[in-house]
Scaffold this motif. Structure first.
Motif, mmCIF file in Angstrom:
data_model
loop_
_atom_site.group_PDB
_atom_site.id
_atom_site.type_symbol
_atom_site.label_atom_id
_atom_site.label_comp_id
_atom_site.label_asym_id
_atom_site.label_seq_id
_atom_site.Cartn_x
_atom_site.Cartn_y
_atom_site.Cartn_z
ATOM 1 N N SER A 58 0.955 -1.000 -0.194
ATOM 2 C CA SER A 58 0.192 0.050 0.156
ATOM 3 C C SER A 58 0.546 1.282 0.391
ATOM 4 C CB SER A 58 -0.323 0.086 1.455
ATOM 5 O OG SER A 58 -1.544 -0.888 1.293
ATOM 6 N N ALA A 59 0.467 2.082 -0.490
ATOM 7 C CA ALA A 59 0.983 3.696 -0.698
ATOM 8 C C ALA A 59 1.346 4.199 0.862
ATOM 9 C CB ALA A 59 0.170 4.953 -1.580
ATOM 10 N N ILE A 60 2.115 4.760 1.166
ATOM 11 C CA ILE A 60 2.727 5.451 2.764
ATOM 12 C C ILE A 60 2.120 6.494 2.851
ATOM 13 C CG2 ILE A 60 4.728 4.157 3.119
ATOM 14 C CD1 ILE A 60 6.919 6.106 1.871
ATOM 15 N N GLN A 61 1.896 7.443 1.439
ATOM 16 C CA GLN A 61 1.653 8.771 1.361
ATOM 17 C C GLN A 61 0.494 8.607 0.067
ATOM 18 O OE1 GLN A 61 3.898 11.740 2.197
ATOM 19 N NE2 GLN A 61 2.263 13.897 1.795
ATOM 20 N N VAL A 62 -0.197 9.118 -0.217
ATOM 21 C CA VAL A 62 -0.911 9.911 -1.244
ATOM 22 C C VAL A 62 -1.565 10.724 -0.960
ATOM 23 C CG1 VAL A 62 -3.511 9.800 -2.255
ATOM 24 C CG2 VAL A 62 -2.450 7.849 -0.943
ATOM 25 N N LEU A 63 -1.004 11.867 -1.810
ATOM 26 C CA LEU A 63 -1.430 13.041 -2.498
ATOM 27 C C LEU A 63 -2.255 13.760 -3.574
ATOM 28 C CD1 LEU A 63 3.020 13.961 -3.160
ATOM 29 C CD2 LEU A 63 1.425 14.924 -1.041
ATOM 30 N N CYS A 64 -3.037 14.317 -3.624
ATOM 31 C CA CYS A 64 -4.254 14.914 -4.104
ATOM 32 C C CYS A 64 -4.727 16.350 -4.333
ATOM 33 C CB CYS A 64 -5.298 13.984 -4.083
ATOM 34 S SG CYS A 64 -6.927 14.329 -5.343
ATOM 35 N N LYS A 65 -4.732 17.208 -5.700
ATOM 36 C CA LYS A 65 -5.670 18.740 -5.450
ATOM 37 C C LYS A 65 -6.326 18.167 -6.505
ATOM 38 C CE LYS A 65 -3.881 23.397 -5.639
ATOM 39 N NZ LYS A 65 -2.389 24.234 -5.894
ATOM 40 N N VAL A 66 -7.840 18.916 -6.212
ATOM 41 C CA VAL A 66 -8.906 18.734 -6.272
ATOM 42 C C VAL A 66 -8.508 19.666 -8.811
ATOM 43 C CG1 VAL A 66 -11.497 19.326 -6.917
ATOM 44 C CG2 VAL A 66 -9.992 18.873 -5.111
ATOM 45 N N SER A 67 -7.780 20.027 -8.856
ATOM 46 C CA SER A 67 -7.722 21.268 -10.138
ATOM 47 C C SER A 67 -6.636 20.559 -10.425
ATOM 48 C CB SER A 67 -7.018 22.807 -9.172
ATOM 49 O OG SER A 67 -6.043 22.985 -8.489
ATOM 50 N N TRP A 68 -5.784 19.434 -10.148
ATOM 51 C CA TRP A 68 -5.024 18.616 -11.268
ATOM 52 C C TRP A 68 -5.614 18.267 -12.332
ATOM 53 C CZ3 TRP A 68 -1.511 15.712 -6.780
ATOM 54 C CH2 TRP A 68 -0.453 16.360 -6.077
ATOM 55 N N GLY A 69 -6.866 17.208 -11.937
ATOM 56 C CA GLY A 69 -7.296 15.942 -13.193
ATOM 57 C C GLY A 69 -6.466 15.294 -13.202
ATOM 58 N N LYS A 70 -6.286 14.960 -14.442
ATOM 59 C CA LYS A 70 -5.240 14.077 -14.926
ATOM 60 C C LYS A 70 -3.948 14.083 -14.615
ATOM 61 C CE LYS A 70 -8.753 11.220 -18.074
ATOM 62 N NZ LYS A 70 -8.768 10.865 -19.189
ATOM 63 N N VAL A 71 -3.293 13.216 -13.907
ATOM 64 C CA VAL A 71 -1.225 13.203 -13.919
ATOM 65 C C VAL A 71 -1.004 12.965 -14.982
ATOM 66 C CG1 VAL A 71 0.285 12.773 -12.478
ATOM 67 C CG2 VAL A 71 -1.538 13.267 -11.119
ATOM 68 N N THR A 72 -0.212 13.667 -15.853
ATOM 69 C CA THR A 72 0.158 13.236 -17.207
ATOM 70 C C THR A 72 1.879 13.174 -16.699
ATOM 71 O OG1 THR A 72 0.642 15.809 -17.519
ATOM 72 C CG2 THR A 72 -0.943 14.405 -18.285
ATOM 73 N N SER A 73 2.571 14.180 -15.997
ATOM 74 C CA SER A 73 4.717 13.314 -15.946
ATOM 75 C C SER A 73 4.539 13.434 -14.325
ATOM 76 C CB SER A 73 4.753 14.411 -16.646
ATOM 77 O OG SER A 73 4.342 15.960 -16.042
ATOM 78 N N LEU A 74 5.340 12.974 -13.869
ATOM 79 C CA LEU A 74 6.107 12.988 -12.772
ATOM 80 C C LEU A 74 7.943 13.525 -12.586
ATOM 81 C CD1 LEU A 74 4.070 10.685 -10.470
ATOM 82 C CD2 LEU A 74 3.620 13.169 -10.994
ATOM 83 N N SER A 75 8.364 14.021 -11.726
ATOM 84 C CA SER A 75 9.381 14.542 -11.694
ATOM 85 C C SER A 75 9.978 14.684 -10.656
ATOM 86 C CB SER A 75 9.885 15.730 -12.681
ATOM 87 O OG SER A 75 11.422 15.541 -12.964
ATOM 88 N N TYR A 76 11.654 13.514 -10.147
ATOM 89 C CA TYR A 76 11.735 14.114 -9.115
ATOM 90 C C TYR A 76 13.000 14.579 -8.611
ATOM 91 C CZ TYR A 76 13.694 12.875 -4.092
ATOM 92 O OH TYR A 76 14.158 12.615 -3.084
ATOM 93 N N LEU A 77 13.480 15.692 -7.826
ATOM 94 C CA LEU A 77 14.351 16.835 -7.657
ATOM 95 C C LEU A 77 14.933 16.821 -6.204
ATOM 96 C CD1 LEU A 77 12.090 19.761 -9.846
ATOM 97 C CD2 LEU A 77 13.810 18.229 -10.739
ATOM 98 N N GLN A 78 16.651 16.752 -6.458
ATOM 99 C CA GLN A 78 16.860 17.155 -5.730
ATOM 100 C C GLN A 78 17.693 18.660 -5.736
ATOM 101 O OE1 GLN A 78 18.856 13.618 -4.083
ATOM 102 N NE2 GLN A 78 18.002 13.429 -2.686
#
Length: 109
Positions: A58-78
């Motif tokens: 199971s996920a350890i955290q779930v992020l959601c924002k109503v205005s996002w709609g469908k998520v199309t891309s993700l990028s992790y940055l440091q």
């Protein structure tokens, strides 16, 4: 000319929780986390340390924002700065033509 042997990949875990089609996946720099976004507008964060779990992880955290709609891309940055040390961000692109930067954990260097 002989064929080059390729490794065979075997499923080692099932990541549970997505309610719609998965459209974006990225890993943290140390590969300890996987971020999965999809058509349900949620980004789920899973640990990669739990191997061989056929019952699902199971996920350890779930992020959601109503205005996002469908998520199309993700990028992790440091990013490391002298002022604040190491900062991590998750960039979430969506169908509503915007990108949201989410600040993660901060550590001093």
């Amino acid at each position: 000319m002989s064929a080059i042997p390729t490794p065979e990949y075997q499923p080692c875990s099932i990541l549970k929780g997505n309610m719609a089609q998965v459209s974006a996946i990225t890993f943290s720099d140390d590969a300890s986390l996987v971020f999965i976004g999809g058509d349900d507008g949620h980004v789920r964060i899973f640990p990669t340390s739990k191997k061989d779990s056929c019952n699902g992880i199971s996920a350890i955290q779930v992020l959601c924002k109503v205005s996002w709609g469908k998520v199309t891309s993700l990028s992790y940055l440091q990013i490391t700065t002298l002022a604040s040390g190491l900062s991590t961000y998750l960039a979430v692109g969506n169908i509503c033509w915007c990108v949201t930067l989410i600040l993660g954990a901060q550590n001093s260097t």
